[in-house]
Design an enzyme around this catalytic site. Structure first.
Site, PDB file in Angstrom:
ATOM      1  N   LYS A   1       0.804  -1.229   0.000  1.00  0.00           N
ATOM      2  CA  LYS A   1       0.000   0.000   0.000  1.00  0.00           C
ATOM      3  C   LYS A   1       0.834   1.276   0.000  1.00  0.00           C
ATOM      4  CE  LYS A   1      -4.394  -1.846   1.427  1.00  0.00           C
ATOM      5  NZ  LYS A   1      -5.442  -1.987   2.442  1.00  0.00           N
ATOM      6  N   ARG A  54      -3.559  -9.994   5.070  1.00  0.00           N
ATOM      7  CA  ARG A  54      -3.974 -10.075   3.665  1.00  0.00           C
ATOM      8  C   ARG A  54      -2.810  -9.570   2.820  1.00  0.00           C
ATOM      9  NH1 ARG A  54      -6.075  -6.476   0.003  1.00  0.00           N
ATOM     10  NH2 ARG A  54      -7.575  -7.294  -1.502  1.00  0.00           N
TER      11      ARG A  54
HETATM   12  C1  YH5 Z   1      -7.846  -4.347   3.303  1.00  0.00           C
HETATM   13  O1  YH5 Z   1      -6.967  -3.653   3.797  1.00  0.00           O
HETATM   14  N1  YH5 Z   1      -7.592  -3.695   0.847  1.00  0.00           N
HETATM   15  S1  YH5 Z   1      -8.055  -3.527  -1.835  1.00  0.00           S
HETATM   16  C2  YH5 Z   1      -3.423   0.022  -3.104  1.00  0.00           C
HETATM   17  C3  YH5 Z   1      -2.179  -0.550  -3.317  1.00  0.00           C
HETATM   18  C4  YH5 Z   1      -1.965  -1.856  -3.011  1.00  0.00           C
HETATM   19  C5  YH5 Z   1      -2.986  -2.623  -2.507  1.00  0.00           C
HETATM   20  C6  YH5 Z   1      -1.162   1.497  -3.994  1.00  0.00           C
HETATM   21  N2  YH5 Z   1      -9.272  -4.938   0.108  1.00  0.00           N
HETATM   22  C7  YH5 Z   1      -8.139  -4.345   1.907  1.00  0.00           C
HETATM   23  O2  YH5 Z   1      -5.117  -4.063  -1.450  1.00  0.00           O
HETATM   24  N3  YH5 Z   1      -9.916  -5.923   2.250  1.00  0.00           N
HETATM   25  C8  YH5 Z   1      -8.303  -4.075  -0.213  1.00  0.00           C
HETATM   26  O3  YH5 Z   1      -1.104   0.129  -3.843  1.00  0.00           O
HETATM   27  C9  YH5 Z   1      -9.172  -5.136   1.444  1.00  0.00           C
HETATM   28  N4  YH5 Z   1      -8.641  -5.140   4.078  1.00  0.00           N
HETATM   29  C10 YH5 Z   1      -9.644  -5.909   3.567  1.00  0.00           C
HETATM   30  N5  YH5 Z   1     -10.358  -6.659   4.408  1.00  0.00           N
HETATM   31  C11 YH5 Z   1      -6.707  -2.342  -1.713  1.00  0.00           C
HETATM   32  C12 YH5 Z   1      -5.350  -2.926  -1.795  1.00  0.00           C
HETATM   33  C13 YH5 Z   1      -4.251  -2.067  -2.311  1.00  0.00           C
HETATM   34  C14 YH5 Z   1      -4.455  -0.741  -2.607  1.00  0.00           C
END
Ligand code: YH5
Length: 274
Positions: A220, A254
């Site tokens: 993230k 996750r």
């Molecule tokens: C979460 O924290 N996150 S989708 C931006 C990124 C990399 C990854 C800029 N679904 C979560 O993974 N479900 C997502 O790089 C989730 N908890 C739960 N339960 C976002 C994501 C991401 C966003």
């Protein structure tokens, strides 16, 4: 602690790794649906081989600023993958906030609903209540489209705890047993770097609610903000952050990088046992 997850019961006495499977069309490929389907299936098997304890399958990007996907499009992406993974050794979670997609996903074989909207959509509670599936209740502020514009809290940790406490009560009143619930502070969902750091630093505060905590920090922006690295160069930062979350009580992490996270957690577990 245990998590009731459809026909699975997850033992949470050791931390569990949830592997992320995105089913989104590759904009550089014109192979269309079959390519995203077959990539997702291959990726899922790889994550299981790498040691994933569960898989989170999502067809809509909830990244900050991402466009919404229609219900039909989301189902067309995700359902064949869930069906195609029938019989795998680990529970499948479906990452959606849409009640119709939840219902169809459960019917297709999902054992868990991962809802970034914490069952607040009309019909979401009814979609999961009479099933035996697990539910992840996540906190966010605003919508994925607008949430990073102006995150605002007087006390981010207290507000996240209050919100999750309320949603646990709402879920329990609707007949979703406590043993099926997971809570998540929602790193990056309407939070500044300072908010995300406060939540990670004080992640233990969520444990008072008596429900297992899931943490999603993998790749993230908060990690990019600290390291100065682009999204595909955040492996070390992601593994470090996952370890810190587990040390502060997270029962499930996750992650994209399952193999590396599983190795890191083996070291943590070995030291913890001593
Ligand atoms: C979460 O924290 N996150 S989708 C931006 C990124 C990399 C990854 C800029 N679904 C979560 O993974 N479900 C997502 O790089 C989730 N908890 C739960 N339960 C976002 C994501 C991401 C966003």
């Amino acid at each position: 602690m245990q998590l009731l997850c459809g026909s699975f019961t997850l033992d949470l006495s050791l931390p569990k790794v949830m592997g992320i499977v995105n089913v989104t069309p590759d904009s550089f490929s014109d192979g269309g649906r079959y390519i995203s389907f077959s990539n997702a299936i291959d990726h899922a098997y790889q994550l299981i081989e790498d040691g994933a304890d569960m898989l989170d399958i999502g067809g809509e990007s909830t990244r900050p600023g991402a466009a919404e996907v229609s219900e039909q499009e989301e189902m067309d992406r995700v359902l064949p993958v869930i069906e195609g993974l029938h019989g795998i050794s680990v529970p499948i979670s479906i990452d959606t906030w849409k009640p119709a997609v939840m219902r169809a996903g459960i019917k297709a074989g999902a054992s868990m609903v991962n809802d970034v909207n914490a069952l607040q959509a009309e019909g979401a509670i009814q979609a999961v209540s009479a099933t035996g599936v697990a539910v992840c209740l996540m906190h966010k502020q605003g919508t994925p489209q607008s949430m990073q514009q102006q995150p605002d809290y007087a006390d981010v940790v207290a507000e996240v705890v209050e919100f999750l406490k309320k949603q646990i009560a709402v879920a329990e009143e609707a007949g979703i047993e406590r043993g099926r619930l997971v809570i998540d502070p929602g790193f990056g969902f309407g939070k500044t770097l300072a908010h995300n750091l406060a939540l990670l630093r004080e992640l233990d505060s969520l444990s008072v609610l008596g429900v297992p905590v899931l943490a999603g920090v993998s790749r993230k922006s908060m990690l990019g903000a600290i390291t100065g690295r682009e999204v595909n160069e955040r492996l070390a930062a992601s593994v470090a952050a996952a370890m810190l979350a587990v040390q502060r009580g997270a029962a499930i992490v996750r992650v994209h990088d399952v193999r590396e996270t599983v190795d890191a957690l083996k070291i943590l577990n070995a030291v913890s046992e001593g």
